[in-house]
Scaffold this motif. Structure first.
Motif, PDB file in Angstrom:
ATOM      1  N   VAL A   1       1.113  -0.607  -0.229  1.00  0.00           N
ATOM      2  CA  VAL A   1      -0.401  -0.083   0.222  1.00  0.00           C
ATOM      3  C   VAL A   1       0.932   0.973  -0.353  1.00  0.00           C
ATOM      4  O   VAL A   1       0.802   1.860  -0.633  1.00  0.00           O
ATOM      5  CB  VAL A   1      -1.330   0.259   1.540  1.00  0.00           C
ATOM      6  N   PHE A   2       2.133   0.970   1.098  1.00  0.00           N
ATOM      7  CA  PHE A   2       3.064   1.941   0.033  1.00  0.00           C
ATOM      8  C   PHE A   2       3.429   2.068  -0.986  1.00  0.00           C
ATOM      9  O   PHE A   2       3.802   3.872  -0.783  1.00  0.00           O
ATOM     10  CB  PHE A   2       3.447   2.493   2.184  1.00  0.00           C
ATOM     11  N   ALA A   3       3.974   1.913  -0.891  1.00  0.00           N
ATOM     12  CA  ALA A   3       4.270   1.647  -2.234  1.00  0.00           C
ATOM     13  C   ALA A   3       3.353   2.556  -3.667  1.00  0.00           C
ATOM     14  O   ALA A   3       4.427   2.626  -4.657  1.00  0.00           O
ATOM     15  CB  ALA A   3       5.312   0.293  -2.945  1.00  0.00           C
ATOM     16  N   MET A   4       2.186   1.910  -3.395  1.00  0.00           N
ATOM     17  CA  MET A   4       1.635   1.842  -4.677  1.00  0.00           C
ATOM     18  C   MET A   4       1.615   4.120  -5.114  1.00  0.00           C
ATOM     19  O   MET A   4       1.407   4.501  -3.963  1.00  0.00           O
ATOM     20  CB  MET A   4       0.250   1.185  -4.180  1.00  0.00           C
ATOM     21  N   SER A   5       1.122   4.161  -5.959  1.00  0.00           N
ATOM     22  CA  SER A   5       0.808   5.603  -6.300  1.00  0.00           C
ATOM     23  C   SER A   5      -0.765   5.832  -6.407  1.00  0.00           C
ATOM     24  O   SER A   5      -1.979   4.476  -6.122  1.00  0.00           O
ATOM     25  CB  SER A   5       0.681   5.760  -7.959  1.00  0.00           C
ATOM     26  N   GLU A   6      -0.696   6.706  -5.853  1.00  0.00           N
ATOM     27  CA  GLU A   6      -2.591   6.969  -4.820  1.00  0.00           C
ATOM     28  C   GLU A   6      -3.589   6.725  -6.407  1.00  0.00           C
ATOM     29  O   GLU A   6      -4.359   5.645  -6.185  1.00  0.00           O
ATOM     30  CB  GLU A   6      -2.974   8.573  -5.045  1.00  0.00           C
ATOM     31  N   ALA A   7      -3.621   6.557  -7.828  1.00  0.00           N
ATOM     32  CA  ALA A   7      -4.533   6.322  -9.160  1.00  0.00           C
ATOM     33  C   ALA A   7      -4.376   5.218  -8.896  1.00  0.00           C
ATOM     34  O   ALA A   7      -5.594   4.098  -8.734  1.00  0.00           O
ATOM     35  CB  ALA A   7      -3.253   6.876  -9.716  1.00  0.00           C
ATOM     36  N   ASN A   8      -3.420   4.174  -8.608  1.00  0.00           N
ATOM     37  CA  ASN A   8      -2.871   2.651  -8.398  1.00  0.00           C
ATOM     38  C   ASN A   8      -4.361   2.049  -7.088  1.00  0.00           C
ATOM     39  O   ASN A   8      -5.063   1.045  -7.522  1.00  0.00           O
ATOM     40  CB  ASN A   8      -1.596   2.043  -8.926  1.00  0.00           C
ATOM     41  N   LEU A   9      -4.034   2.779  -6.543  1.00  0.00           N
ATOM     42  CA  LEU A   9      -4.499   2.668  -5.250  1.00  0.00           C
ATOM     43  C   LEU A   9      -6.434   3.042  -5.352  1.00  0.00           C
ATOM     44  O   LEU A   9      -6.934   1.751  -4.780  1.00  0.00           O
ATOM     45  CB  LEU A   9      -4.362   3.600  -3.759  1.00  0.00           C
ATOM     46  N   ILE A  10      -6.758   3.571  -6.390  1.00  0.00           N
ATOM     47  CA  ILE A  10      -7.620   4.303  -6.253  1.00  0.00           C
ATOM     48  C   ILE A  10      -8.322   3.275  -6.752  1.00  0.00           C
ATOM     49  O   ILE A  10      -9.474   2.941  -7.266  1.00  0.00           O
ATOM     50  CB  ILE A  10      -7.888   5.443  -6.770  1.00  0.00           C
ATOM     51  N   LEU A  11      -7.432   2.230  -8.063  1.00  0.00           N
ATOM     52  CA  LEU A  11      -8.155   1.155  -8.795  1.00  0.00           C
ATOM     53  C   LEU A  11      -8.436   0.508  -8.381  1.00  0.00           C
ATOM     54  O   LEU A  11      -9.092  -0.172  -8.560  1.00  0.00           O
ATOM     55  CB  LEU A  11      -7.065   1.153 -10.361  1.00  0.00           C
ATOM     56  N   VAL A  12      -7.676  -0.135  -7.598  1.00  0.00           N
ATOM     57  CA  VAL A  12      -7.587  -1.373  -7.082  1.00  0.00           C
ATOM     58  C   VAL A  12      -8.780  -1.430  -6.151  1.00  0.00           C
ATOM     59  O   VAL A  12      -9.528  -1.621  -5.927  1.00  0.00           O
ATOM     60  CB  VAL A  12      -6.578  -1.423  -5.870  1.00  0.00           C
ATOM     61  N   ILE A  13      -9.119  -0.764  -5.058  1.00  0.00           N
ATOM     62  CA  ILE A  13     -10.268  -0.012  -4.197  1.00  0.00           C
ATOM     63  C   ILE A  13     -11.768  -0.006  -5.337  1.00  0.00           C
ATOM     64  O   ILE A  13     -12.629  -1.107  -4.165  1.00  0.00           O
ATOM     65  CB  ILE A  13      -9.726   1.267  -3.264  1.00  0.00           C
ATOM     66  N   LEU A  14     -11.388   0.552  -6.412  1.00  0.00           N
ATOM     67  CA  LEU A  14     -12.823   1.168  -7.611  1.00  0.00           C
ATOM     68  C   LEU A  14     -13.020  -1.092  -8.059  1.00  0.00           C
ATOM     69  O   LEU A  14     -14.329  -1.066  -7.325  1.00  0.00           O
ATOM     70  CB  LEU A  14     -12.229   1.348  -8.188  1.00  0.00           C
ATOM     71  N   SER A  15     -12.362  -1.724  -7.866  1.00  0.00           N
ATOM     72  CA  SER A  15     -11.850  -3.424  -8.193  1.00  0.00           C
ATOM     73  C   SER A  15     -12.919  -3.815  -7.292  1.00  0.00           C
ATOM     74  O   SER A  15     -13.736  -4.618  -7.056  1.00  0.00           O
ATOM     75  CB  SER A  15     -10.691  -3.560  -8.800  1.00  0.00           C
ATOM     76  N   LEU A  16     -12.374  -3.362  -5.623  1.00  0.00           N
ATOM     77  CA  LEU A  16     -12.991  -4.594  -4.579  1.00  0.00           C
ATOM     78  C   LEU A  16     -14.309  -3.636  -4.715  1.00  0.00           C
ATOM     79  O   LEU A  16     -15.173  -4.162  -4.288  1.00  0.00           O
ATOM     80  CB  LEU A  16     -11.933  -3.579  -3.755  1.00  0.00           C
ATOM     81  N   VAL A  17     -14.906  -2.453  -4.757  1.00  0.00           N
ATOM     82  CA  VAL A  17     -16.047  -1.744  -4.648  1.00  0.00           C
ATOM     83  C   VAL A  17     -16.689  -2.540  -5.706  1.00  0.00           C
ATOM     84  O   VAL A  17     -18.314  -3.152  -5.064  1.00  0.00           O
ATOM     85  CB  VAL A  17     -16.231  -0.860  -5.003  1.00  0.00           C
ATOM     86  N   ASP A  18     -16.235  -2.522  -7.294  1.00  0.00           N
ATOM     87  CA  ASP A  18     -17.426  -3.604  -8.206  1.00  0.00           C
ATOM     88  C   ASP A  18     -17.067  -5.216  -7.876  1.00  0.00           C
ATOM     89  O   ASP A  18     -18.406  -5.391  -7.605  1.00  0.00           O
ATOM     90  CB  ASP A  18     -15.908  -3.394  -9.933  1.00  0.00           C
ATOM     91  N   MET A  19     -16.501  -5.866  -7.405  1.00  0.00           N
ATOM     92  CA  MET A  19     -16.463  -7.313  -6.486  1.00  0.00           C
ATOM     93  C   MET A  19     -18.070  -6.853  -5.564  1.00  0.00           C
ATOM     94  O   MET A  19     -18.861  -7.618  -5.516  1.00  0.00           O
ATOM     95  CB  MET A  19     -15.222  -7.345  -6.195  1.00  0.00           C
ATOM     96  N   ALA A  20     -17.900  -5.713  -4.346  1.00  0.00           N
ATOM     97  CA  ALA A  20     -19.178  -5.824  -3.790  1.00  0.00           C
ATOM     98  C   ALA A  20     -20.002  -5.772  -4.759  1.00  0.00           C
ATOM     99  O   ALA A  20     -21.068  -6.151  -3.600  1.00  0.00           O
ATOM    100  CB  ALA A  20     -18.584  -4.794  -2.387  1.00  0.00           C
TER     101      ALA A  20
END
Length: 164
Positions: A45-64
């Motif tokens: 999480v600390f090595a990821m860019s903000e944009a990549n973190l948001i993309l991953v979180i959006l994927s999690l929201v998508d799965m939910a």
């Protein structure tokens, strides 16, 4: 003979039961994939860019959202087409259970598809610099098709309920 055919057709609704149970296995698979993604993100999480973190979180929201859609289809479909669910008196019961007919289920599915498509489109836009313009155009066209279809279904449903 007619009575036999009618009874056989009515009993055949139970062929849907394993299909609805199969959706619960799909929900389990989705949950496993969700937590696999969470465990993959946490150490980085600390090595990821903000944009990549948001993309991953959006994927999690998508799965939910897909998980919620699976639960709605699984439980409402079972109740509408197979048998009423017998929930124990002490067990918490979902407020919409037993109240969602096939028409309202169809509208919920359409709204969920639009929400899922919106999240996917947002993910695409966040990475737009790496996606050809023609593909972006098709993503927007497909999303607008989902939105238009959901709107049309809702409008037609409103017209038919108003006339009834």
């Amino acid at each position: 003979m007619e009575r036999f055919i009618e009874n056989a057709m009515y009993a055949s609704r139970w062929l849907l039961a394993p299909i609805y149970f199969g959706l619960s296995l799909g929900l389990l698979a989705l949950g496993l994939k969700f937590f696999q993604e969470v465990f993959h993100i946490l150490p980085n999480v600390f090595a990821m860019s903000e944009a990549n973190l948001i993309l991953v979180i959006l994927s999690l929201v998508d799965m939910a959202l897909v998980g919620g859609l699976l639960v709605m289809v699984m439980l409402s479909g079972y109740e509408n087409f197979v048998s009423q669910l017998n929930i124990s008196a002490g067990t918490e019961k979902l407020s919409w259970l037993g109240k969602m007919d096939s028409s309202s289920l169809k509208m919920k599915v359409a709204a969920s598809i639009v929400a899922i498509s919106s999240i996917h489109l947002l993910k695409v836009f966040m990475d737009a610099k790496n996606i050809p313009e023609s593909k972006l155009m098709w993503y927007v066209i497909i999303h607008l098709t989902f939105v238009g279809s959901a709107f049309a279904m809702g409008y037609l449903d409103k017209l038919t309920k108003h006339d009834a």
